[in-house]
Each structure stands twice: as C-alpha cells, then as structure tokens.
Write an enzyme that holds these catalytic residues in place. Structure first.
Site, mmCIF file in Angstrom:
data_model
loop_
_atom_site.group_PDB
_atom_site.id
_atom_site.type_symbol
_atom_site.label_atom_id
_atom_site.label_comp_id
_atom_site.label_asym_id
_atom_site.label_seq_id
_atom_site.Cartn_x
_atom_site.Cartn_y
_atom_site.Cartn_z
ATOM 1 N N ILE A 174 40.559 -30.295 55.236
ATOM 2 C CA ILE A 174 40.420 -30.702 56.725
ATOM 3 C C ILE A 174 39.232 -29.296 57.380
ATOM 4 O O ILE A 174 38.117 -29.791 57.641
ATOM 5 C CB ILE A 174 41.537 -30.468 57.715
ATOM 6 C CG1 ILE A 174 42.591 -31.354 57.037
ATOM 7 C CG2 ILE A 174 41.036 -30.734 59.192
ATOM 8 C CD1 ILE A 174 43.968 -31.355 57.776
ATOM 9 N N ASN B 228 56.067 -27.513 52.775
ATOM 10 C CA ASN B 228 55.946 -26.068 52.183
ATOM 11 C C ASN B 228 56.703 -25.130 53.056
ATOM 12 O O ASN B 228 57.289 -25.671 54.145
ATOM 13 C CB ASN B 228 54.692 -25.496 51.817
ATOM 14 C CG ASN B 228 53.836 -25.872 53.256
ATOM 15 O OD1 ASN B 228 54.235 -25.199 54.382
ATOM 16 N ND2 ASN B 228 52.877 -26.561 53.324
ATOM 17 N N PHE C 225 42.292 -19.633 57.042
ATOM 18 C CA PHE C 225 43.486 -18.622 56.652
ATOM 19 C C PHE C 225 43.596 -18.851 55.360
ATOM 20 O O PHE C 225 43.491 -20.076 54.784
ATOM 21 C CB PHE C 225 44.739 -18.985 57.330
ATOM 22 C CG PHE C 225 44.902 -18.151 58.684
ATOM 23 C CD1 PHE C 225 44.459 -18.508 59.877
ATOM 24 C CD2 PHE C 225 45.885 -17.182 58.519
ATOM 25 C CE1 PHE C 225 44.552 -17.493 60.815
ATOM 26 C CE2 PHE C 225 45.929 -16.485 59.686
ATOM 27 C CZ PHE C 225 45.462 -16.440 60.969
ATOM 28 N N LYS D 44 64.062 -46.467 49.995
ATOM 29 C CA LYS D 44 64.513 -45.206 49.287
ATOM 30 C C LYS D 44 64.617 -45.366 47.734
ATOM 31 O O LYS D 44 65.051 -46.383 47.339
ATOM 32 C CB LYS D 44 66.132 -45.087 49.751
ATOM 33 C CG LYS D 44 66.485 -43.462 49.470
ATOM 34 C CD LYS D 44 67.881 -43.425 49.893
ATOM 35 C CE LYS D 44 68.575 -42.210 48.849
ATOM 36 N NZ LYS D 44 70.023 -42.152 49.138
#
Ligand code: CTP
Length: 397
Positions: free
Chosen positions: A307, A210, A323, A289
C-alpha cells in the site's frame, strides 16, 4: 521534562457523578508537572469531598465566592489571571447554560467569565439532557465563543441509560489538555494514518494475522491531532480505543485497507503507514469451514499490494512516512526499505520490542541521516515523530 511542567491549570469541578473522574485527572495533571488549583461548585462537593482534591493537588480547594483566601476579595480576578488554562470537568448542563448566558453567580462561573486564558469544557450529563435543544444551543454558543468542548462520549451512563453524555475518560481529557499547550505544527493539514494488523481470512472461522496491537498507530494519530491536524485513521482489528477526535475507518484485510487508503489519499497531505500489513493472503478464502483430514494441508499464499509503496509512487503523492519492524540489522534493512519505497522518512524499530508493548525505541531515517529516539512510551515517541515529520514536511513544500 514533564509534559505540563509549570503549567498553571485551574480545574473546575461541577456537580455531577463524573466528579470522581476529575480526581484521577488531577493526579495525571500533577504527575505531568502542572500546578493545579481546584475550584468546586457547592453541588460538586455533594459528590466528592474537597479534601480529596486538596490531597491530590497539594492546594486548598476553593468552593466559595466569598472565600477569605484572597486578601483584597478579588479572588476571581486573581485566580483567572494566574492560570494558563481553565478546564471544567465535569461540566453539567446547568453550568454550561449559565456560562452560555454569561452568568456569574458562583466562584467557578465568575472566574470563567473573568478569565483571559483558554477554557475547556468536558460535558457530563444524562443523554436526554445532552440531546435537549437548549443544551445543544448552549454548547453551540460556547463553541462560537471559542471554548473547546471535549466529548461527551457515548456508552452506559451512571443513571443506567445508554447514550451520549458520559464524560471523556481522564486519560482522554489529559491528552486533550496537553494538546492545548502543543504548538499547532500541523494546523490545516490532513493526515492519513494506517494502524494495527490486517486479517487475511482462510475460511469463516480462521485467518492469518500478526501481533500488531495498533498502539503505535493510535499514538501517532493522537500526536497528529494534538499538533492540530485533521486525522483519518484506517485501522485493522484492535482491542484499543482510537483517539476521540480521529475519523476512524475500520477494515479487516489488506485489500480493504488498500481500498480505504485509495479513497482517502487524494485529500491527504501526509500519509503515515504504521499498519503491519500482511504481505500475503491465502490464495483462496473458503466460503465454508475447512474440514480436517489426515493429509498434510498446504496453503498457497499470494502477495498483497504494498500500500505504502503504491501511494509513494503516485504522480503527486502526499508526504509519505513508513514504519519498519525488523529483528536484525535495523539500519541497513530500514534504509534499504526507505530507498526501495521512495520515502522521505522511515521509522524503524526492533520487532521484538515494538509488538504489543507500551514502550518502544525508534530510529528515524531520512535524507539527512539517522535520528535515534530514546526508549519511551509510544505516545511520547509519537509526539517526537510528529515534530520531526512537521519539520521535514514544512521544508519540503
Ligand atoms: N506496508 C504496506 N503494505 C504492505 C506491506 C507493508 O503499506 N503490503 C507498509 C507498512 O505499513 C510499513 C512499511 O510498508 O510502513 C514497511 O512494512 P514492512 O512489513 O516492515 O516491510 P515490507 O515491505 O513488508 O518488507 P518485509 O516484510 O520483507 O520486511
């Protein structure tokens, strides 16, 4: 109010190439409202002209013990009495050696000896000079004498060698100076912080991640250090430097972050979960890959452990702070998240404002209600957050 409003800082500059960095430090201190008196050794003036510091500090620079500026010839006593803090940056091996022996052969060493305020040294020298047993002995002596020794950093040196001995960067020194004036609200507390994004591998060259930069988490770590805490920072991949005084554990995936948190949490008094932890990971992480084909590719994602949620549910949890980055209904979603995760405090921000930017706006949610923090740079917000945490934490014990 500027962070160092009316603080009287005596900045000593000794003769090393890092003296040029002291010019930038002077600018930062002045910008923060401090009154800066620069004192240079004769050797320092070989590297940077006194006029540079005079222009930046707005004060004549003192270079000579026998200067006429002081009416009664007691400039060393007067200057040291007028200062809230003495900072020597750069501090050469020779200067540290003289201080360690209590020598006072020039203006700067004389006023270091005559001072009654705290002293901060930022060593800068060649890596071998730094590693020399004599220098290490002298630095130990300074620490025993209650002097704060900041750095040095490791890296490429002006002499072309690579190793420990570089002076800390001006911003790092500036933050450490601010810390000298910050009340030690979290003295003797161990603060565990997660920061940055996590990276969930799909195959050896592809991953889901992200846009978190890690800036907010690193700022919280810096603010906690300034408040006197011992900080362990568990960080996902970022491109920014962590605070020098933090113990940093680098991780990639949410699973690695969970493992690191589980290892550290028994010693933590406070856990601040700033990381943008991936909620999902690919069910399969391929060893080789993935090759493309014309067919549609569907990825199956499986949930990661929450967590923070898990830590907050421990029988004897640290003081947990979450947060939340939300794009809409900040207060409703934030408060619901705080309740769901059983948190005494949650900081919510708009995802669009927070990710990657230098400034942010936070709303703190706790049992007493809603506490908005006005838009500011992330370190300023982090300092306000730490003050709030320290207050709640102290009251919760
Ligand atoms: N968090 C965590 N572990 C996770 C997910 C989130 O520790 N696997 C923590 C974050 O560090 C943050 C808080 O939980 O402190 C909220 O994270 P956020 O992503 O906003 O909330 P989620 O619980 O993931 O909910 P959603 O993504 O649906 O908003």
């Amino acid at each position: 109010m500027p962070e160092l409003q009316n603080k009287r800082i005596l900045l000593g500059v000794t003769g090393g190439i890092a003296a040029y960095k002291a010019a930038e430090l002077t600018r930062l201190l002045i910008k923060a409202g401090a009154r800066v008196q620069v004192v240079m050794t004769q050797a320092a003036t070989q590297f940077v002209g006194a006029k540079t510091f005079q222009a930046l500090s707005g004060q004549p620079v003192i270079t000579d013990l026998w200067d006429d500026a002081s009416a009664n010839g007691m400039a060393h006593i007067q200057l040291s009495r007028e200062s809230d803090l003495v900072v020597v940056a750069p501090a050469t091996a020779d200067f540290i050696a003289r201080l360690a022996h209590g020598l006072a052969g020039d203006m700067l060493s004389t006023l270091c000896l005559a001072r009654s305020c705290p002293l901060v040294l930022a060593p800068a020298m060649n890596r071998q000079m730094w590693a020399h047993p004599a220098t290490q002995r002298n630095v130990r002596q300074m620490r025993e004498d209650g002097v704060a020794v900041l750095g040095p950093d490791a890296g490429e040196q002006a002499c072309g060698e690579v190793g420990e001995g570089r002076m800390l960067e001006p911003v790092g020194l500036y933050n450490a100076i601010v810390a000298q004036f910050t009340p030690a609200l979290l003295a003797n507390q161990h603060v565990l912080i997660t920061a940055g994004p996590t990276l969930e591998k799909l195959d050896p060259v592809r991953a889901l991640t992200n846009m978190s930069s890690g800036k907010m988490g690193y700022a919280v770590a810096q603010a906690a250090i300034e408040a006197g805490a011992t900080v362990t920072l568990i960080s996902g991949p970022t491109c920014i430097a962590p605070p020098a005084a933090a113990r940093v554990i680098h991780v990639e995936s949410a699973a690695e972050m969970l493992q690191a948190v589980n290892q550290q949490v028994p010693d933590a008094d406070i856990f601040i979960s700033v990381a943008a932890v991936a909620d999902y990971r690919p069910q399969q992480s391929h060893v080789n890959k993935l090759k493309k084909s014309d067919a549609t590719l569907t990825l199956t994602l499986v949930p990661n452990v929450d967590i923070l949620g898990q830590v907050a549910q421990l029988p004897n949890p640290p003081f947990c702070v979450g947060f939340a980055a939300e794009t809409e209904q900040l207060l409703e979603y934030g408060e619901a998240k705080r309740k769901r995760k059983h948190l005494p405090l949650l900081a919510v921000n708009r995802a669009q404002d927070a990710l990657g930017s230098d400034d942010n706006e936070l709303i703190l949610l706790d049992d007493n209600g809603v506490h908005p923090l006005a838009k500011a740079d992330k370190l300023t917000l982090a300092r306000q957050l730490i003050t709030h945490i320290a207050d709640l934490y102290t009251r919760s014990r």
